[in-house]
Design a protein around this motif. Sequence first.
Motif, short mmCIF file in Angstrom:
data_model
loop_
_atom_site.label_atom_id
_atom_site.label_comp_id
_atom_site.label_asym_id
_atom_site.label_seq_id
_atom_site.Cartn_x
_atom_site.Cartn_y
_atom_site.Cartn_z
N GLU B 23 -33.44 -28.94 11.95
CA GLU B 23 -33.79 -27.57 11.52
C GLU B 23 -34.00 -26.97 11.97
O GLU B 23 -33.77 -25.71 11.93
CB GLU B 23 -35.71 -28.60 10.54
CG GLU B 23 -36.66 -27.59 10.23
CD GLU B 23 -37.57 -27.92 9.80
OE1 GLU B 23 -38.05 -28.83 10.15
OE2 GLU B 23 -38.21 -28.02 8.50
N GLU B 27 -31.96 -23.12 11.47
CA GLU B 27 -32.82 -21.56 12.17
C GLU B 27 -32.42 -20.88 12.54
O GLU B 27 -32.33 -19.54 12.61
CB GLU B 27 -34.63 -22.35 12.14
CG GLU B 27 -35.60 -21.66 12.19
CD GLU B 27 -36.66 -21.88 12.69
OE1 GLU B 27 -37.30 -22.14 11.88
OE2 GLU B 27 -37.55 -21.44 13.32
N ARG B 69 -36.83 -28.16 6.14
CA ARG B 69 -35.38 -26.81 5.76
C ARG B 69 -34.30 -26.59 5.98
O ARG B 69 -34.01 -26.29 7.03
CB ARG B 69 -36.43 -25.49 5.53
CG ARG B 69 -37.57 -25.65 4.86
CD ARG B 69 -37.76 -23.72 5.67
NE ARG B 69 -39.30 -23.15 5.03
CZ ARG B 69 -39.86 -23.01 4.71
NH1 ARG B 69 -38.96 -21.74 4.94
NH2 ARG B 69 -41.17 -22.28 4.41
N GLU B 71 -31.67 -26.70 4.35
CA GLU B 71 -30.41 -26.20 3.54
C GLU B 71 -28.90 -27.06 3.19
O GLU B 71 -27.85 -26.75 3.23
CB GLU B 71 -30.02 -25.18 4.49
CG GLU B 71 -31.76 -24.07 4.36
CD GLU B 71 -31.21 -23.19 5.54
OE1 GLU B 71 -29.98 -22.63 5.30
OE2 GLU B 71 -32.64 -21.95 5.76
N ARG B 73 -27.59 -28.83 5.41
CA ARG B 73 -26.43 -28.82 6.10
C ARG B 73 -26.54 -30.05 6.97
O ARG B 73 -25.42 -30.09 7.76
CB ARG B 73 -26.77 -27.70 7.25
CG ARG B 73 -27.16 -26.30 6.76
CD ARG B 73 -26.23 -25.67 6.43
NE ARG B 73 -24.81 -25.67 8.06
CZ ARG B 73 -25.44 -24.72 8.98
NH1 ARG B 73 -26.49 -24.69 8.59
NH2 ARG B 73 -24.65 -25.58 9.93
#
Lengths: 66, 438
Positions: B23, B27, B69, B71, B73
């Motif tokens: 994460e 970020e 989070r 995404e 990925r």
Amino acid sequence: MTERVHVDHRRCRRHALCVIVAPDVFARGGDGRMHVTQPANADAAARAREAERYCPLQAIDTERRR
Amino acid sequence: MSAHRLRLIVIVGGGVAGLRAAERLIERGYDGRIEIVAAEPHAPYRRPGLTEGLLNGHVSPAALRLRARLEGRVRWHHGVAAVGLDARARRVLLDDGRYGPYEGLIVATGMTPRALPGARRATDRVQTLRTVDDALRLRTTARRVRSVLVVGGGLVGAEAAAALRAGGTAVTVVDIAPTLLHDAVGPRLGVALTELHRRRGVHVVTGATVQAWDHAPGEIRAVLRDGREIGADAALVAIGAHPDVGWLQDSGANAIDGVLCGPTTHVVGLDDVVACGDCARWPNLRFDTVPQRVEQWATAVAMGRHAADALLDGPRDARPFAPVPWGWTEQWGVRIHMLGRPLAGSLGAVDGDPDRLRGALATQDGDGRLVGAVVAERPAVSVALHRAIGAACPKPDLTDAAAWRPPAPVSAAPAPAPRGHEPHRPFVERRRTAPAAA
């Protein structure tokens, strides 16, 4: 984009780790519950998200709103 | 070294530390690939919720699943374990015969419960508790039997004992220490918590060790060193865990009791490898220079994020990882916080009545410095003490990190890949038909 910080009081066990991580967002109210002051700026919002990740009960939700 | 140099980062370990590392990479704007190798078949879950889930019945990967989070990925490789590391070729060797090439590697493999000599593990009757599958099995057993013997009264043993007892099971806990939770909260809160368990009907035997096991049909008999025998329908062995770093044995890393890291979480002896969570042994320069492991949820979260930063920033620019540790347990509705290093000196009461589990004890080291605390049912006091420990033990800086030297020499050059386990295809390739057996 703003974020709305929410505490699920049924999950919350009031350990107050969120108060350590993001003291400008979370505080213990007089009723013992965690009270939220919605983040005033990007730094405070980042700290609130950090508190969400740390919460041992996963009781914090910072949902994204556009 | 810049954030955009690396293009392929592999994270070995699918627990909270690995998840938070992934994460954080996203970020930070890292836009290369992220591959997570996870031995468990489940998505990352809230491991501390397992004992609580035994009590109220919500144990399931879905109910405990961690939000993150990512995404979209991350590419997950569930049910795959690392068995070796070829650091020279920058490959993680996997137990399904494949390998994972990497440019940057994050080690987050966690721990495996210790087995008790003589006790058969993972049978219906003798179990351990670490994963959600362990918890489900234990819950099923608890519903079928009347009595459970818990060997070990640390955090896992005591929490499980409370959950099982609350669910109506007859529970005996045997622990080698003079009290339950002795090594977590110290003797004084340990006494108070042991009494609490006894009042709730848990049979607690302290200062005792199991010397022999007798697996009679339908029953377990544990023989203690003093000759006493304890019979139960099933047993939970909760005598601690050892870090899962065997796969790093021949890699050039020091992998004795966790993988040795420097202050920044970079693995000593390897390039572009960082470690985080229960399996990492590192010096927290806020307190001293001695590498230690910390088995704590909040430290795993913080360290996962820090390790991601350290990998992107490189060993020269990475900051030292120096949290004020924060741990917690809840037993019979009593919340206990362990802050800093509570057992690194003498504990004295500073608030309320700790013997009645409503107060705090603080720890001073030999120099009179506030280094830790244990707190019962006083969250506001916890917040204040956590801050005070941080003030008394200030954060180290880059200079402190650069000055640190590992305690013992480690081999400089990585050894070649282990023999007899030659992986034949990289996992980043599209899966082809299985090669014929050699």
